[in-house]
Design an enzyme around this catalytic site. Structure first.
Site, PDB file in Angstrom:
ATOM      1  N   CYS A 165       3.505   5.234   0.548  1.00  0.00           N
ATOM      2  CA  CYS A 165       3.264   5.726   1.904  1.00  0.00           C
ATOM      3  C   CYS A 165       3.686   7.174   2.106  1.00  0.00           C
ATOM      4  O   CYS A 165       3.532   7.714   3.195  1.00  0.00           O
ATOM      5  CB  CYS A 165       3.962   4.804   2.896  1.00  0.00           C
ATOM      6  SG  CYS A 165       3.388   3.111   2.672  1.00  0.00           S
ATOM      7  N   HIS A 306       8.193   9.159  10.367  1.00  0.00           N
ATOM      8  CA  HIS A 306       7.534   8.109   9.584  1.00  0.00           C
ATOM      9  C   HIS A 306       7.345   6.891  10.493  1.00  0.00           C
ATOM     10  O   HIS A 306       6.276   6.308  10.516  1.00  0.00           O
ATOM     11  CB  HIS A 306       8.353   7.778   8.350  1.00  0.00           C
ATOM     12  CG  HIS A 306       7.663   6.843   7.411  1.00  0.00           C
ATOM     13  ND1 HIS A 306       6.426   7.130   6.874  1.00  0.00           N
ATOM     14  CD2 HIS A 306       8.004   5.631   6.920  1.00  0.00           C
ATOM     15  CE1 HIS A 306       6.042   6.124   6.098  1.00  0.00           C
ATOM     16  NE2 HIS A 306       6.983   5.202   6.108  1.00  0.00           N
ATOM     17  N   GLU A 317      15.778   6.130  10.167  1.00  0.00           N
ATOM     18  CA  GLU A 317      15.209   7.480  10.270  1.00  0.00           C
ATOM     19  C   GLU A 317      15.776   8.202  11.490  1.00  0.00           C
ATOM     20  O   GLU A 317      16.142   9.383  11.419  1.00  0.00           O
ATOM     21  CB  GLU A 317      13.676   7.412  10.355  1.00  0.00           C
ATOM     22  CG  GLU A 317      13.037   8.793  10.379  1.00  0.00           C
ATOM     23  CD  GLU A 317      11.503   8.732  10.479  1.00  0.00           C
ATOM     24  OE1 GLU A 317      10.949   7.660  10.800  1.00  0.00           O
ATOM     25  OE2 GLU A 317      10.877   9.783  10.244  1.00  0.00           O
ATOM     26  N   LYS A 338       1.996   6.432  14.532  1.00  0.00           N
ATOM     27  CA  LYS A 338       1.605   5.115  14.013  1.00  0.00           C
ATOM     28  C   LYS A 338       1.494   4.100  15.150  1.00  0.00           C
ATOM     29  O   LYS A 338       0.871   3.059  15.001  1.00  0.00           O
ATOM     30  CB  LYS A 338       2.606   4.627  12.960  1.00  0.00           C
ATOM     31  CG  LYS A 338       2.526   5.417  11.649  1.00  0.00           C
ATOM     32  CD  LYS A 338       3.429   4.848  10.583  1.00  0.00           C
ATOM     33  CE  LYS A 338       3.319   5.626   9.283  1.00  0.00           C
ATOM     34  NZ  LYS A 338       4.091   6.894   9.302  1.00  0.00           N
ATOM     35  N   HIS A 343      -0.473   2.192  10.374  1.00  0.00           N
ATOM     36  CA  HIS A 343       0.098   2.826   9.190  1.00  0.00           C
ATOM     37  C   HIS A 343      -1.010   3.004   8.154  1.00  0.00           C
ATOM     38  O   HIS A 343      -1.492   2.028   7.585  1.00  0.00           O
ATOM     39  CB  HIS A 343       1.239   1.943   8.666  1.00  0.00           C
ATOM     40  CG  HIS A 343       2.058   2.591   7.593  1.00  0.00           C
ATOM     41  ND1 HIS A 343       1.733   3.811   7.044  1.00  0.00           N
ATOM     42  CD2 HIS A 343       3.194   2.181   6.964  1.00  0.00           C
ATOM     43  CE1 HIS A 343       2.636   4.117   6.130  1.00  0.00           C
ATOM     44  NE2 HIS A 343       3.534   3.154   6.059  1.00  0.00           N
ATOM     45  N   PHE A 403       7.473   2.887  -0.467  1.00  0.00           N
ATOM     46  CA  PHE A 403       8.047   1.883  -1.370  1.00  0.00           C
ATOM     47  C   PHE A 403       8.457   2.569  -2.679  1.00  0.00           C
ATOM     48  O   PHE A 403       7.798   3.498  -3.146  1.00  0.00           O
ATOM     49  CB  PHE A 403       7.004   0.795  -1.682  1.00  0.00           C
ATOM     50  CG  PHE A 403       6.843  -0.249  -0.590  1.00  0.00           C
ATOM     51  CD1 PHE A 403       7.574  -0.203   0.586  1.00  0.00           C
ATOM     52  CD2 PHE A 403       5.955  -1.309  -0.767  1.00  0.00           C
ATOM     53  CE1 PHE A 403       7.427  -1.185   1.578  1.00  0.00           C
ATOM     54  CE2 PHE A 403       5.796  -2.292   0.213  1.00  0.00           C
ATOM     55  CZ  PHE A 403       6.527  -2.227   1.379  1.00  0.00           C
TER      56      PHE A 403
END
Lengths: 415, 78
Positions: A165, A306, A317, A338, A343, A403
């Site tokens: 991502c 994010h 975050e 998002k 996403h 990830f």
């Protein structure tokens, strides 16, 4: 090192088939979420997604019919968005000399998952002689870069990023480096993804990453930093930019959206899917990008987070941004788009970088939808709930994490 | 025969994205219709599906024009 600016933008998103259509709807507070229509998801824990709408996106505009039949949708989105960006930059008809110094760096998080899944069924049910001769190169991640290079005759670096991502952000950062180091003058860079398919939804649902509690109210499901959030909503689409060496752009009188001034990239070295419990990788990524940019946190007006709407990630975050910004946290606006487009995985970092550039152009920051009841610790932080906000925007920061514990931050400012 | 020819030409038009007028009996898939070697593999697979025939690799290599395809299928098809 040479300076690098952004001179062209291209978007295919759940909110629109172009940059302006997407941006207009994003600023208006619209959501791209809805029930999954691509397949019958009635037996799935997650039955919603942010799909690219056929009414908004016509693949025939920029992608040959024959290629459409041979490749996975992520490649179609990528070719179209790259075409938009090159048209916007006015660089579709470069001379051979220019094209020798122009390249591609378009990535994807997963690549041709729907096609791999479908062709596996063909193999098992009908045997090896029925597998398409276009199977391999129609699914490979670097074939977006490859197709764009062939279509526009770009003979410089032909490269691709795969960092889950954070792909889109890494692609922009890495491509900017190639220009800064004089390996190219122009780079078509970004990310694309299209994994709204049975195995994609099932896989992420089994990893407990997707929202499953809002199947009857899809537009309410993606709610970064809201206490009721329960996972991300899968999106799809592509974001591609044209990066160009500053003098090259000036000389031809190109429109300049902003300069790539900072790039940070770190690893959590902690867990395959969970972020580091102290958000240290994210913190160091932002710190590195600001150092490269020669900016202080107080110089940043807008952070596109994010912010995926997962229970752990959002708060970590937020914590990392608060620690880094210190007293300057009171002046920055931070939102997660998002909440509107879902996403886009490998496309996210590039699409969201484009949003930060448009925020600078129009002096307005897009909202975080569904933020009704912010998490503890959000006091005093402007998370731009529900409504876009007009304000000064001269320098912006985009975060993307993936990830494998990979983190990327890109910083742009007015050139 | 003419039925076979029509069906072959329809498949060629669909798979190669070319105009129907260009798909003459004499047309070569590669030289006249813009196919590459992978497209010809895909075409042979489409003929096999449409006509329920098996076209072995050595026979497929000799199918270079629309006429070649029609002739093979007329001789071997069901």
């Amino acid at each position: 090192m040479r300076r690098v600016v952004v001179t062209g933008l291209g978007l295919v998103t759940p909110l629109g088939g172009s940059v302006e259509q997407t941006w207009e709807r994003l600023i208006a507070g619209q959501s791209g979420a809805g029930p999954i229509t691509r397949f019958d998801a009635s037996d799935y824990a997650c039955r919603i997604a942010c799909e690219v709408k056929p009414a908004d996106f016509d693949p025939n505009l920029r992608v040959d019919h024959k290629i459409q039949r041979q490749v996975d949708p992520f490649i179609v989105y990528g070719i179209d968005a790259a075409g938009q960006a090159l048209e916007d930059a006015g660089l579709t008809d470069m001379s051979e000399e220019e094209r020798l110094r122009a390249g591609t760096m378009i990535g994807s998080g997963i690549g041709g998952l729907p096609g791999i899944a479908e062709e596996s069924i063909v193999l098992f049910e009908r045997g090896p002689r029925r597998v398409s001769p276009h199977f391999v190169h129609g699914r490979l991640i670097n074939l977006v870069s490859g197709q764009v290079s062939i279509k526009y005759g770009l003979m410089g670096p032909n490269h691709a990023v795969v960092t889950a991502c954070s792909t889109g952000a890494h692609a922009i950062g890495d491509a900017a480096r190639l220009i800064a180091l004089d390996d190219a003058d122009v780079m078509v860079a970004g990310g694309t993804e299209a994994t709204i398919c049975p195995i994609g939804i099932a896989g992420f649902a089994q990893a407990r990453a997707l929202s499953t509690g809002f199947n009857d109210e899809p537009t309410r499901a993606s709610r970064p930093w809201d206490k009721a959030r329960d996972g991300f909503v899968m999106g799809e689409g592509a974001g591609i930019v044209v990066l160009e060496e500053y003098e090259h752009a000036k000389k031809r009188g190109a429109k300049i959206y902003g300069e790539v001034v900072g790039y940070g990239l770190t690893g959590d070295a902690y867990h395959v899917t969970a972020p580091h419990p102290e958000g240290s990788g994210a913190f160091r990524s932002m710190q590195m990008a600001l150092k490269r940019a020669g900016l202080n946190p107080a110089d940043i007006d807008y952070v596109n987070a994010h912010g995926t709407s997962t229970p752990m990630g959002d708060e970590l975050e937020l914590g990392a941004v608060k620690r880094l910004f210190g007293d300057a946290i009171g002046q920055v606006s931070m939102s997660s788009t998002k909440s509107a487009i879902g996403h886009l995985l490998g496309g996210a970092g590039a699409v969201e970088s484009i949003f930060t550039l448009l925020a600078m152009r129009d002096q307005i920051v897009p909202p975080t939808l569904n933020l009704d009841d912010p998490v503890d610790g959000a006091e005093g932080v402007d998370l731009v709930p529900w409504k876009a906000k007009e304000r000064k925007v001269d320098a912006v920061l985009n975060n993307s994490f993936g990830f494998g514990g990979t983190n990327a931050t890109v910083v742009f400012k007015k050139a | 025969m003419s039925d076979v020819a029509d069906r072959v030409k329809k498949i060629v038009v669909e798979h190669l994205g070319v105009e129907a007028e260009k798909v003459t009996d004499e047309a070569s898939f590669i030289d006249d219709l813009g196919a590459d070697s992978l497209d010809t593999v895909e075409l042979v697979m489409a003929f096999e599906d449409e006509f329920g025939v098996e076209i072995p690799d050595d026979a497929a290599e000799k199918i270079l024009t629309v006429k070649d395809a029609i002739a093979f299928i007329a001789a071997n098809g069901k």
